[in-house]
Design a protein around this motif. Structure first.
Motif, PDB file in Angstrom:
ATOM      1  N   GLU A  72       0.831  -1.209   0.000  1.00 58.54           N
ATOM      2  CA  GLU A  72       0.000   0.000   0.000  1.00 58.54           C
ATOM      3  C   GLU A  72       0.864   1.256   0.000  1.00 58.54           C
ATOM      4  OE1 GLU A  72      -2.890   0.193   3.075  1.00 58.54           O
ATOM      5  OE2 GLU A  72      -3.800  -1.747   2.572  1.00 58.54           O
ATOM      6  N   ILE A  73       1.895   1.237   0.837  1.00 57.91           N
ATOM      7  CA  ILE A  73       2.786   2.404   0.919  1.00 57.91           C
ATOM      8  C   ILE A  73       3.529   2.601  -0.400  1.00 57.91           C
ATOM      9  CG2 ILE A  73       4.811   3.353   2.088  1.00 57.91           C
ATOM     10  CD1 ILE A  73       3.890   1.880   4.616  1.00 57.91           C
ATOM     11  N   LYS A  91       1.211   4.050  -2.901  1.00 60.00           N
ATOM     12  CA  LYS A  91       0.932   5.459  -2.605  1.00 60.00           C
ATOM     13  C   LYS A  91       2.085   6.358  -3.068  1.00 60.00           C
ATOM     14  CE  LYS A  91      -0.723   8.451   1.133  1.00 60.00           C
ATOM     15  NZ  LYS A  91      -1.993   8.744   0.441  1.00 60.00           N
ATOM     16  N   TYR A  94      -0.122   8.769   4.957  1.00 58.94           N
ATOM     17  CA  TYR A  94      -0.633   7.389   5.022  1.00 58.94           C
ATOM     18  C   TYR A  94      -1.056   7.045   6.455  1.00 58.94           C
ATOM     19  CZ  TYR A  94      -0.585   2.277   5.094  1.00 58.94           C
ATOM     20  OH  TYR A  94      -0.925   0.961   5.272  1.00 58.94           O
TER      21      TYR A  94
END
Length: 368
Positions: A62-63, A66, A142
């Motif tokens: 996810e990071i 992003k 985040y």
């Protein structure tokens, strides 16, 4: 009064009749404004980074997604071992590496904190600092999104590591750039007035009727300046070592040979300017105004090229100084060998041959 007005009219006619003068008067200021407006920026865009993900879980993905989705970074490479980090940086493309720890997601859930190491190429201290700040901002954003739904806040702890210039000394960035600017401008200016001087002194006719071939004339004018420029380069390198305390992690002999190659490229460019200029003044103006700003702004000396608009990134590829700065930083700060800078060498050699070939062609036209 009529004579004075007539003299003014004559000067206007003289200026408008000379296209080179018109270009210097109107074209160069416009080009300078555009270059300063687009190139001078502290922002970063599309910086190439690499990922070293020991955890390979949903959270790290996810990071990574992003960061990749932002306009600031582009995931250039995925690496598997920490041993590959230094070789990746030595290639010169990647400016930062994100190193996620083992069991990143589990540590974040159980211990409410996890660590990601941000490793940056600090040969350009300003860019390294900016990259670290941008990545930290994305990580904080985040976390804010994740912490909305839980009582105990998660924490991602970024650990910044600066390679090749851990103390962030700005002199490590400016010395290679200043060295490049001086060699380019001095070498180009010295040769740019050589053929135009012959024209103004009236000795060009002697060259025109001599049995020397155009290539012989061009090379003959370049060779003396090569030795003078080598002395200049030697003084600059000595000042870098003993005054500014610049490290030379690589081969000093290789650095000297690369400097000679760049000097020859600059001299060849100066000869080309000389063959297309009608006077010494025009040649010097083109050398100063036409080379100084592109060398400073479009070479990556002060501002990262990746952050510039795409058209300027393309134009920067024809600036010889860009490739020499990559070479100098690679040898002095990263300790790279010839294998890592082979592409840059081939580009400078190709530019040199192109400049000399075009100079010979222009000289032939003047012979006919």
């Amino acid at each position: 009064m009529k004579r004075f007005i007539g003299f003014i009219k004559k000067e206007f006619y003289h200026i408008f009749r000379d296209r080179r003068s018109l270009f210097i008067l109107f074209g160069m200021p416009i080009a300078q404004i555009l270059l300063f407006g687009f190139a001078i920026t502290n922002e970063i865009n599309n910086v190439d980074i690499a990922i070293l993900d020991h955890s390979k879980d949903a959270t790290t993905q996810e990071i990574i997604n992003k960061i990749s989705a932002s306009k600031y970074f582009s995931i250039k490479q995925i690496i598997d071992r920490e041993a590959d980090i230094e070789s990746v940086f030595k290639k010169g493309k990647v400016k930062a590496i994100l190193n996620f720890e083992q069991d990143f997601s589990q540590n974040l859930i159980k211990n409410h904190n996890a660590t990601v190491q941000v490793i940056t190429d600090a040969t350009d201290p300003n860019t390294a600092n900016t990259i670290s700040n941008y990545i930290n901002a994305i990580l904080q954003n985040y976390l804010q999104q994740q912490n909305k739904h839980i009582k105990i806040a998660y924490q991602i702890i970024p650990e910044t590591k600066l390679l090749f210039n851990p103390e962030l000394k700005s002199v490590y960035m400016f010395v290679p750039g200043v060295m490049t600017v001086i060699l380019m401008l001095v070498s180009a200016m010295m040769t740019s007035i050589s053929i135009t001087r012959e024209k103004e002194l009236g000795t060009m006719e002697v060259l025109l009727v001599s049995p020397l071939k155009p290539l012989q004339v061009i090379v003959g004018k370049v060779v003396p300046y090569i030795f003078l420029s080598i002395i200049n380069a030697t003084i600059i390198i000595l000042l870098s070592l003993f005054v500014f305390k610049m490290p030379v992690q690589g081969s000093l002999i290789l650095l000297g040979l690369e400097s000679v190659l760049f000097i020859i490229t600059s001299l060849a460019l100066g000869i080309l300017i000389s063959t297309v200029s009608a006077s010494q003044q025009t040649a010097m103006m083109i050398s100063l105004m036409g080379l100084m700003l592109p060398t400073i702004l479009l070479s990556g000396f002060i501002f990262p090229i990746s952050s510039m608009p795409f058209p300027l990134q393309v134009i920067s590829n024809i600036v010889p100084a860009k490739w020499f700065i990559i070479i100098v930083k690679g040898i002095m700060l990263k300790g790279v060998g010839l294998g890592f800078i082979l592409k840059e060498n081939l580009i400078l050699i190709a530019m040199t041959l192109f400049f000399i070939g075009l100079s010979v062609k222009k000289y032939k036209i003047r012979l006919e």
